[in-house]
Design an enzyme around this catalytic site. Structure first.
Site, mmCIF file in Angstrom:
data_model
loop_
_atom_site.group_PDB
_atom_site.id
_atom_site.type_symbol
_atom_site.label_atom_id
_atom_site.label_comp_id
_atom_site.label_asym_id
_atom_site.label_seq_id
_atom_site.Cartn_x
_atom_site.Cartn_y
_atom_site.Cartn_z
ATOM 1 N N GLU A 294 -18.631 9.361 3.997
ATOM 2 C CA GLU A 294 -17.356 9.940 3.298
ATOM 3 C C GLU A 294 -17.687 10.826 1.968
ATOM 4 O O GLU A 294 -17.000 11.617 1.779
ATOM 5 C CB GLU A 294 -16.729 8.644 2.704
ATOM 6 C CG GLU A 294 -16.131 7.751 3.873
ATOM 7 C CD GLU A 294 -15.137 8.360 4.645
ATOM 8 O OE1 GLU A 294 -14.458 9.270 4.369
ATOM 9 O OE2 GLU A 294 -14.870 7.596 5.730
ATOM 10 N N ASN B 24 -16.759 14.641 1.406
ATOM 11 C CA ASN B 24 -15.859 15.299 0.811
ATOM 12 C C ASN B 24 -16.419 16.207 -0.204
ATOM 13 O O ASN B 24 -15.841 17.414 -0.497
ATOM 14 C CB ASN B 24 -15.376 14.239 -0.516
ATOM 15 C CG ASN B 24 -14.608 13.228 -0.022
ATOM 16 O OD1 ASN B 24 -13.787 13.429 1.023
ATOM 17 N ND2 ASN B 24 -14.398 12.125 -0.662
ATOM 18 N N ARG C 134 -7.504 15.439 7.680
ATOM 19 C CA ARG C 134 -8.002 14.387 6.824
ATOM 20 C C ARG C 134 -7.050 13.316 6.486
ATOM 21 O O ARG C 134 -5.741 13.334 6.598
ATOM 22 C CB ARG C 134 -8.343 14.865 5.292
ATOM 23 C CG ARG C 134 -8.873 16.145 5.338
ATOM 24 C CD ARG C 134 -10.400 16.347 5.766
ATOM 25 N NE ARG C 134 -11.147 15.060 5.541
ATOM 26 C CZ ARG C 134 -12.116 14.386 6.410
ATOM 27 N NH1 ARG C 134 -12.290 15.070 7.567
ATOM 28 N NH2 ARG C 134 -12.835 13.443 6.038
HETATM 29 N N1 ADP Z 1 -15.910 16.028 -4.058
HETATM 30 C C1 ADP Z 1 -14.681 16.203 -4.401
HETATM 31 N N2 ADP Z 1 -14.379 17.695 -4.981
HETATM 32 C C2 ADP Z 1 -12.927 17.963 -5.170
HETATM 33 N N3 ADP Z 1 -11.961 17.002 -4.756
HETATM 34 C C3 ADP Z 1 -12.322 15.883 -4.080
HETATM 35 C C4 ADP Z 1 -13.700 15.548 -3.727
HETATM 36 N N4 ADP Z 1 -13.614 14.261 -3.265
HETATM 37 C C5 ADP Z 1 -12.292 13.857 -3.025
HETATM 38 N N5 ADP Z 1 -11.228 14.898 -3.584
HETATM 39 C C6 ADP Z 1 -9.815 14.911 -3.545
HETATM 40 O O1 ADP Z 1 -9.480 13.631 -3.347
HETATM 41 C C7 ADP Z 1 -8.811 13.583 -2.159
HETATM 42 C C8 ADP Z 1 -8.956 12.322 -1.562
HETATM 43 O O2 ADP Z 1 -10.191 11.947 -1.046
HETATM 44 P P1 ADP Z 1 -10.651 11.028 0.088
HETATM 45 O O3 ADP Z 1 -9.946 9.730 -0.263
HETATM 46 O O4 ADP Z 1 -11.815 11.120 0.785
HETATM 47 O O5 ADP Z 1 -9.389 11.444 1.285
HETATM 48 P P2 ADP Z 1 -9.609 12.963 2.069
HETATM 49 O O6 ADP Z 1 -10.969 13.262 2.349
HETATM 50 O O7 ADP Z 1 -9.325 12.426 3.473
HETATM 51 O O8 ADP Z 1 -8.747 13.811 1.653
HETATM 52 C C9 ADP Z 1 -9.045 14.759 -1.447
HETATM 53 O O9 ADP Z 1 -8.109 15.100 -0.589
HETATM 54 C C10 ADP Z 1 -9.281 15.961 -2.437
HETATM 55 O O10 ADP Z 1 -8.264 16.412 -3.071
HETATM 56 MG MG MG Z 2 -12.820 12.231 2.365
#
Ligand code: ADP
Ligand code: MG
Lengths: 146, 111
Positions: free
Chosen positions: A49, A53, A108
């Site tokens: 996960e 990201n 996502r």
């Molecule tokens: N490393 C990262 N850099 C920038 N934005 C991030 C990062 N990790 C997460 N995000 C933001 O947080 C949101 C939620 O992340 P997550 O719970 O993993 O759901 P998903 O990846 O399915 O969108 C993402 O849609 C993104 O906007």
């Molecule tokens: Mg994610």
């Protein structure tokens, strides 16, 4: 925190083929401590996960470095840090809500942080817009059977 | 190393499209699987689409998006939808996201 008994640090490109590599390396590192099958599965999923990201959100269409540090402590605690120098998250609290995603058009699910939180024993997210994001996860492995 | 990218095997029987996914579902391979299932769904327009997950060895939240997306596509074209053989952790992930309230899960497939 106490000095770790063992540390592994890696840097790799935010390419999607490195997602499976990263979780396999995490599993290999943790194997030294004889985790249960469930603990190993928890760690693999959480790492997948966090690394995904970095690939999907942090650098979007670009490719940048992902830094992963794994620490194993004497008390069977594992700390895994996954960091990027990407776009950052403007509002971490909102981003961590179940089903919250900024990328619904690419299917996502918005469940990444929820998965990390449920499968690990500790999750901290630090982020600065324009600077990057650092995810720190703790897993406390159960005691070995005597 | 012991990772195996997910692959999908498609089979059409009696107007039912069965998509059996094997291996590890992550973001890297979800896109190909999505495209393969959607292409088969659109060309066959079956009465029912069944996703068989009995041989999925790993899944992260990318798998949730993949399955929810196929459910939505099937709804759009009036095809019934079910997931079969979602075991242990895979099933746990669906429940965590509340998808058990939206998607029909059928028992383990006989192998
Ligand atoms: N490393 C990262 N850099 C920038 N934005 C991030 C990062 N990790 C997460 N995000 C933001 O947080 C949101 C939620 O992340 P997550 O719970 O993993 O759901 P998903 O990846 O399915 O969108 C993402 O849609 C993104 O906007
Ligand atoms: Mg994610």
């Amino acid at each position: 925190m106490k000095k770790s008994a063992n540390t592994l640090k890696l840097q790799f490109d935010s390419l999607s083929q490195n997602e499976s590599l990263a979780r396999s390396l995490a599993a290999a590192f943790v194997m030294q401590l004889n985790p249960t099958v469930a603990e190993l599965a928890d760690i693999k999923c959480a790492v997948s996960e966090a690394v995904t990201n970095c690939t999907v959100h942090a650098y979007r269409d670009a490719v940048g470095p992902v830094y992963m540090a794994m620490h194993a402590y004497e008390n069977r605690k594992i700390k895994i840090e996954i960091r990027d120098a990407g776009c950052g998250i403007p509002d971490v609290e909102t981003a961590m809500q179940p089903l919250y995603t900024t990328d619904a058009e690419n299917e996502r699910s918005g469940m990444g942080f929820t998965v990390m939180d449920s499968f690990m024993d500790g999750l901290t997210v630090r982020s600065r817009p324009g600077k990057g994001t650092k995810v720190t996860m703790i897993k406390k492995l159960s005691a070995l059977p005597r | 190393m012991d990772t195996k990218n997910a692959a999908v095997k498609l089979e059409s029987v009696n107007n039912m499209l069965r998509a059996a996914i094997t291996g590890e579902i992550d973001h890297h391979c979800a896109k190909n699987i999505r495209q393969e299932i959607d292409a088969a769904l659109l060309s066959a327009s079956p009465d029912k689409l069944i996703i068989d997950m009995s041989d999925v060895t790993f899944m992260d939240s990318s798998g949730l998006g993949l399955i929810l997306g196929r459910y939505t596509k099937a709804e759009e074209v009036g095809t019934a939808f079910a997931v079969q053989g979602a075991h242990g952790r895979v099933r746990q992930m669906f429940d965590m996201a509340g998808l058990d309230r939206i998607i029909t899960f059928e028992g383990d497939v006989k192998k």
